[in-house]
Design a protein around this motif. Structure first.
Motif, short mmCIF file in Angstrom:
data_model
loop_
_atom_site.label_atom_id
_atom_site.label_comp_id
_atom_site.label_asym_id
_atom_site.label_seq_id
_atom_site.Cartn_x
_atom_site.Cartn_y
_atom_site.Cartn_z
N SER A 66 19.53 54.45 -0.01
CA SER A 66 20.31 55.22 0.96
C SER A 66 19.35 56.03 1.83
CB SER A 66 21.31 56.15 0.26
OG SER A 66 22.04 56.92 1.20
N PRO A 67 18.75 55.40 2.85
CA PRO A 67 17.75 56.11 3.67
C PRO A 67 18.39 57.23 4.50
CG PRO A 67 17.67 53.71 3.98
CD PRO A 67 18.95 54.02 3.27
N ASP A 68 17.55 58.12 4.94
CA ASP A 68 18.02 59.18 5.83
C ASP A 68 18.43 58.58 7.17
OD1 ASP A 68 17.53 61.14 3.95
OD2 ASP A 68 15.46 61.46 4.63
N ASP A 69 19.42 59.20 7.79
CA ASP A 69 19.93 58.70 9.06
C ASP A 69 18.85 58.80 10.15
OD1 ASP A 69 21.73 57.63 10.81
OD2 ASP A 69 22.88 59.49 11.12
N ASN A 70 18.93 57.85 11.09
CA ASN A 70 18.03 57.81 12.25
C ASN A 70 16.56 57.69 11.87
OD1 ASN A 70 20.11 58.03 14.21
ND2 ASN A 70 20.20 60.25 13.85
N THR A 71 16.28 57.04 10.76
CA THR A 71 14.90 56.76 10.37
C THR A 71 14.65 55.26 10.52
OG1 THR A 71 15.51 56.44 8.04
CG2 THR A 71 14.89 58.67 8.73
N CYS A 74 16.22 53.30 7.72
CA CYS A 74 17.67 53.15 7.87
C CYS A 74 17.99 52.01 8.83
CB CYS A 74 18.28 54.47 8.37
SG CYS A 74 20.09 54.43 8.50
N HIS A 75 17.27 51.93 9.93
CA HIS A 75 17.49 50.85 10.89
C HIS A 75 17.11 49.50 10.31
CE1 HIS A 75 18.38 52.96 14.84
NE2 HIS A 75 18.17 53.97 13.99
N ILE A 76 16.06 49.48 9.50
CA ILE A 76 15.66 48.23 8.85
C ILE A 76 16.75 47.77 7.89
CG2 ILE A 76 14.04 47.24 7.18
CD1 ILE A 76 11.85 48.96 8.49
N GLY A 143 23.06 53.04 11.84
CA GLY A 143 22.77 54.33 11.23
C GLY A 143 23.43 54.47 9.88
N LEU A 144 23.44 55.67 9.35
CA LEU A 144 24.01 55.93 8.03
C LEU A 144 25.52 55.85 8.09
CD1 LEU A 144 22.94 56.66 5.21
CD2 LEU A 144 23.38 59.06 5.76
#
Length: 371
Positions: A66-71, A74-76, A143-144
């Motif tokens: 669960s990556p941080d948003d706008n990283t 997250c896009h990957i 995004g998230l």
């Protein structure tokens, strides 16, 4: 109300567990493809290879947690899960299209026909899946999304449109198409005429005996026409010794006994043909894989759309995350874990551990048909 951190952690755990099974199942198929010459030259396995590649891509995206948003991560994750999912079900649809086009023909397609189909499938699937995967980037809608990165509703409400245009409409188009096609295939394979379509009898002939007299030959030897699953071996339909390889894709391949009995009237003539090893039975489950894995995904999106805060009940989200990530596992079981694959793997295992068998890369043309 957004999910709590504890709930997000639960979603991640479910996602990773299901994706691990899918990743292992998909890599099993890929490993078999590159390990055995028979599978690399088998048209059916070439199609299934790309189903597995899509499942691997999707699983790798799910492993991002669960990556941080706008990283960047997250896009990957958002791109890999979107691209991997639609690649997987697009090739599942292609498998259904190919089987149907072979089964419904009176005469099996030529090598040129099969190669043309293969090129056409690639030309359709790869550009369309890439386009459907990059469209959300134009409006910054990767995004998230309530714990996991995908096409999100924020900051641009166009994300809701992209979800349906880029994923759910193609998905349900595939589900409906696969269901209709396999219904037709099942009807043709269970028809008693399928045996007559795939085999024919030589007319009675008169032959000279050792005494110089001519005798009628009462016992007619069947002239076997190439069956649909023979075509999947190399596109020519002239490899009966390797005919069981057609089982990889689930097509019905009549055995020698089936062909012989097809020309001998009996009480079983009115019964549908049966395929040993569960091949024919597996076809019934093909349409339910996509439906079963993505039913709760659709339910979740509808619930989010109907909710004021665009958040579905957590229980629905949990089931959706787990079942969607299991697609690779189901594909591997139905398309990859077939009798011929198990036979080749067991031979390889015996050759490595017991010093017997042909080993990897061997040719199974002289092996008895797997039933």
């Amino acid at each position: 109300m957004p999910y709590t951190q504890e709930q997000v952690d639960t979603l991640v755990i479910l996602n990773v567990i299901a994706s691990t099974f899918s990743f292992l199942g998909a890599t099993f198929i890929i490993a078999n493809f590159f390990a055995f010459d028979d599978f690399r030259s088998n048209f059916a396995f070439k199609l299934i290879l790309f189903v597995a590649i899509g499942d691997v891509i999707n699983s790798v995206g799910n492993f991002c947690g669960s990556p941080d948003d706008n990283t960047a991560l997250c896009h990957i994750q958002a791109f890999l899960t979107q691209f991997g999912d639609i690649v997987s079900f697009a090739w599942v649809t292609a498998v259904a299209w190919v089987i149907y086009n072979v089964i419904r023909r009176e005469v099996p397609p030529t090598r040129e026909d099969v190669e043309k189909w293969y090129r056409r499938i690639h030309m359709v699937i790869w550009p369309s899946t890439i386009i459907l995967s990059i469209l959300p980037w134009f409006t910054d809608n990767y995004g998230l999304d309530n714990g996991l990165c995908w096409i999100t509703f924020y900051p641009n409400p166009a994300g809701e449109v992209w979800r349906w245009i880029c994923f759910y409409i193609p998905l349900w188009g595939s589900i409906i198409y696969v269901g209709v096609v396999y219904y037709k295939i099942w009807g043709q394979l269970t028809a008693k005429e399928i045996q007559r379509r795939n085999s024919g009898a030589i007319e009675p002939q008169t032959v000279a005996s050792n005494t110089g007299k001519t005798d009628n030959v009462d016992e007619r030897q069947p002239e076997v026409r190439p069956s649909a699953s023979d075509v999947f071996n190399d596109g020519t339909g002239h490899h009966p010794g390797n005919s069981s390889a057609g089982d990889v894709i689930g097509g019905y391949q009549p055995s020698t006994t089936d062909v012989t009995n097809a020309h001998q009237p009996s009480a079983e003539d009115n019964q549908p043909p049966k395929s040993g090893g569960g091949t024919l039975q597996r076809i019934k489950f093909y349409p339910f894989v996509l439906f079963g894995c993505y039913a709760f995904a659709t339910i979740r999106r509808v619930a989010e759309w109907a909710s004021d805060d665009h958040v579905a009940p957590f229980a629905v989200a949990a089931i959706q995350v787990f079942t969607s990530a299991l697609l690779g596992t189901c594909n591997a079981i139905l398309y990859g874990f077939t009798p011929v694959v198990r036979k080749k793997d067991s031979e390889w295992f015996r050759s490595k551990c017991c010093g017997g068998g042909d080993g990897a890369g061997g040719n199974s043309n002289d092996d008895p048909e797997v039933r």
